[in-house]
Write a protein that holds these residues in place. Structure first.
Motif, PDB file in Angstrom:
ATOM      1  N   TRP A  72       0.855  -1.195   0.000  1.00 32.73           N
ATOM      2  CA  TRP A  72       0.000   0.000   0.000  1.00 32.73           C
ATOM      3  C   TRP A  72       0.884   1.235   0.000  1.00 32.73           C
ATOM      4  O   TRP A  72       1.802   1.360   0.815  1.00 32.73           O
ATOM      5  N   PHE A  73       0.605   2.136  -0.908  1.00 34.49           N
ATOM      6  CA  PHE A  73       1.286   3.426  -1.006  1.00 34.49           C
ATOM      7  C   PHE A  73       0.251   4.466  -0.602  1.00 34.49           C
ATOM      8  O   PHE A  73      -0.760   4.634  -1.292  1.00 34.49           O
ATOM      9  N   VAL A  74       0.483   5.131   0.531  1.00 37.29           N
ATOM     10  CA  VAL A  74      -0.576   5.922   1.167  1.00 37.29           C
ATOM     11  C   VAL A  74      -0.181   7.393   1.266  1.00 37.29           C
ATOM     12  O   VAL A  74       0.918   7.723   1.742  1.00 37.29           O
ATOM     13  N   ASP A  75      -1.092   8.254   0.840  1.00 38.19           N
ATOM     14  CA  ASP A  75      -0.935   9.703   0.918  1.00 38.19           C
ATOM     15  C   ASP A  75      -1.711  10.220   2.121  1.00 38.19           C
ATOM     16  O   ASP A  75      -2.932  10.124   2.176  1.00 38.19           O
ATOM     17  N   THR A 126       2.286  13.705   3.575  1.00 40.16           N
ATOM     18  CA  THR A 126       3.285  12.684   3.877  1.00 40.16           C
ATOM     19  C   THR A 126       2.881  11.417   3.146  1.00 40.16           C
ATOM     20  O   THR A 126       1.726  11.007   3.200  1.00 40.16           O
ATOM     21  N   ILE A 127       3.828  10.806   2.455  1.00 35.46           N
ATOM     22  CA  ILE A 127       3.553   9.602   1.674  1.00 35.46           C
ATOM     23  C   ILE A 127       4.347   8.448   2.280  1.00 35.46           C
ATOM     24  O   ILE A 127       5.549   8.565   2.509  1.00 35.46           O
ATOM     25  N   LYS A 128       3.657   7.328   2.543  1.00 35.48           N
ATOM     26  CA  LYS A 128       4.317   6.184   3.160  1.00 35.48           C
ATOM     27  C   LYS A 128       3.967   4.892   2.437  1.00 35.48           C
ATOM     28  O   LYS A 128       2.876   4.735   1.898  1.00 35.48           O
ATOM     29  N   TYR A 143       8.260   8.158   1.868  1.00 33.73           N
ATOM     30  CA  TYR A 143       8.829   8.644   0.610  1.00 33.73           C
ATOM     31  C   TYR A 143       9.145  10.133   0.776  1.00 33.73           C
ATOM     32  O   TYR A 143       8.264  10.924   1.117  1.00 33.73           O
ATOM     33  N   VAL A 144      10.396  10.507   0.529  1.00 39.24           N
ATOM     34  CA  VAL A 144      10.806  11.894   0.752  1.00 39.24           C
ATOM     35  C   VAL A 144      11.328  12.546  -0.525  1.00 39.24           C
ATOM     36  O   VAL A 144      11.910  13.625  -0.478  1.00 39.24           O
ATOM     37  N   GLY A 145      11.101  11.915  -1.669  1.00 39.36           N
ATOM     38  CA  GLY A 145      11.579  12.468  -2.922  1.00 39.36           C
ATOM     39  C   GLY A 145      10.626  13.480  -3.519  1.00 39.36           C
ATOM     40  O   GLY A 145       9.636  13.889  -2.894  1.00 39.36           O
ATOM     41  N   PRO A 146      10.883  13.893  -4.752  1.00 34.40           N
ATOM     42  CA  PRO A 146      10.008  14.860  -5.431  1.00 34.40           C
ATOM     43  C   PRO A 146       8.608  14.283  -5.608  1.00 34.40           C
ATOM     44  O   PRO A 146       8.444  13.078  -5.833  1.00 34.40           O
ATOM     45  N   ARG A 147       7.591  15.162  -5.533  1.00 39.55           N
ATOM     46  CA  ARG A 147       6.208  14.721  -5.730  1.00 39.55           C
ATOM     47  C   ARG A 147       5.915  14.684  -7.222  1.00 39.55           C
ATOM     48  O   ARG A 147       5.151  15.476  -7.761  1.00 39.55           O
TER      49      ARG A 147
END
Length: 429
Positions: A72-75, A126-128, A143-147
């Motif tokens: 799961w990639f969660v915003d 925040t994206i995890k 995830y801390v990279g570019p959006r």
């Protein structure tokens, strides 16, 4: 003055409309308690297909924990956040491109502040990433990279969490190799037909989902010629195995291979402190393994010497490792890094198996190590591997005096532990 007033009024209208559109980015769960697909800014404009799930206090833990086959990639967002509003159409586009390969979801932190707080959300958006059904606490990798859709896709590729690309996705406008598959990446592990120094590497490959790796296994008779040829060709630069070929990369030395795979599959933690803790753990495991190797390869090996090893070495070092892990990881979490699986867990797990193979009661009273062993063996992919023929039957070869065909070790109990379902919280700040 009149012109300024008009500009101010226009800006207010834009802000209100943007807020209203952003607030349409999340719906309540349906009557069956299942996550509905969210409506993002782009959907509100053109009615695009629903592909982003809404996660809430009520369904987050159950939904993420059950779907172990897909990550799961969660915003984590808020409707009033301008950056969240900018991410919305990018998020929808990425979800559309990755439909069926990974779950994309959103959590409205304005409605579910406690849930966001439990997952360490301090800034928006925040994206995890959550994988292997691990949803409790702060388990997600941030995830801390570019959006940017392409950058997020590359990040997911590097962590090997995307299911294989389908034919309809092959025309995606995102470029580059989307997934390591048997067709795109050859993976070969060269060692003997024993667990030995290659077992940790197998465990990491299994946990990473690289199910297609091949094993080239040498015998006492075939190794001398293979060694000479490997040195000549550069396959075995130091005349040693294990050796791993991963695509175009060839590596030897078990720790180097493990760190390489850990980096590739997100099993090295998130911070420099995490990596230091992993390195410390690998160091102490190596110290004990060397002493174990000296025992089983000793020309004068005997039962008395093994008893002395268990009393003088194992009984000293295992409690020290227990205390070390208890001091560095709080709240009785299972893994070396708490709730996060890392390569260190597989090194400790393998070390514990070696010693349980000599004394099935050796972990009595060592609750921290018992918990780690239970947690690792209960990982779905590890549990499948432990039952499979891919795992060699013995830890050592014929030149050793224990844990081989001539003198097998005690069977280790790999019964999985039932996972406790964390309680959902309905409280909001």
């Amino acid at each position: 003055q009149t012109m300024q007033n008009r500009v101010i009024v226009a800006l207010v209208v834009v802000i209100v409309v943007a807020g209203a559109v952003a607030r349409a980015s999340a719906h309540d769960i349906d009557d069956a308690g299942q996550p509905q697909a969210s409506r993002t800014v782009e959907e509100a404009v053109d009615g695009s297909t629903d592909v982003v799930s809404v996660l809430t206090n009520d369904n987050f833990y159950h939904t993420v924990s059950v779907a172990q086959s897909q990550a799961w990639f969660v915003d984590f967002f808020a409707p009033w956040c301008g950056h969240s509003q900018k991410l919305a159409p990018i998020w929808l586009e990425l979800a559309t491109k990755l439909r069926g390969r990974i779950h994309l979801a959103s959590v409205d932190c304005a409605k579910h502040r406690k849930l966001c707080s439990q997952h360490g959300v301090k800034r928006l958006p925040t994206i995890k990433l959550f994988r292997d059904g691990r949803a409790a606490g702060n388990a997600g990798e941030e995830y801390v990279g570019p959006r940017d859709g392409a950058e997020m896709l590359k990040w997911l590729e590097n962590r090997q969490v995307l299911l294989p690309e389908t034919a309809t996705e092959a025309s995606s406008k995102y470029t580059g190799k989307l997934h390591h598959t048997p067709d795109t990446t050859e993976v070969v592990l060269r060692y003997f037909n024993t667990r030995g120094r290659a077992e940790v590497i197998r465990l990491i490959l299994e946990q990473a989902g690289v199910y297609w790796y091949k094993q080239v296994q040498y015998t006492r008779e075939t190794w001398p010629a293979a060694k000479k040829q490997g040195i000549d060709q550069g396959l075995f630069p130091f005349g040693q195995v294990p050796q791993l070929t991963f695509g175009d990369t060839g590596l030897v030395q078990s720790h180097a291979i493990a760190r390489y795979l850990g980096e590739r599959f997100g099993l090295l933690g998130l911070t420099i402190d995490d990596r230091a803790l992993i390195d410390q753990t690998l160091g102490v495991v190596e110290d004990v393994r060397k002493r174990y190797g000296q025992l089983i390869y000793s020309p004068d090996f005997s039962d008395d010497k093994m008893s002395a090893y268990l009393t003088d070495v194992a009984a000293k070092w295992l409690p020290l490792i227990e205390k070390y892990l208890s001091r560095n990881v709080q709240d009785d979490h299972a893994f070396v890094l708490g709730e996060r699986v890392s390569i260190a867990d597989f090194f400790v797990f393998d070390l514990l198996n070696v010693h349980l193979g000599m004394d099935k009661n050796i972990l009595d009273g060592l609750t921290r190590l018992q918990g780690l062993h239970a947690a690792v063996r209960s990982l779905p992919r590890i549990q499948e591997y432990l039952r499979s023929s891919r795992r060699p039957a013995h830890g050592s070869g014929p030149s050793a005096h224990y844990d081989n065909v001539a003198r097998p070790s005690i069977p280790v109990d790999f019964t999985p532990v039932a996972k406790k379902q964390p309680e959902s919280s309905h409280d909001e700040l």
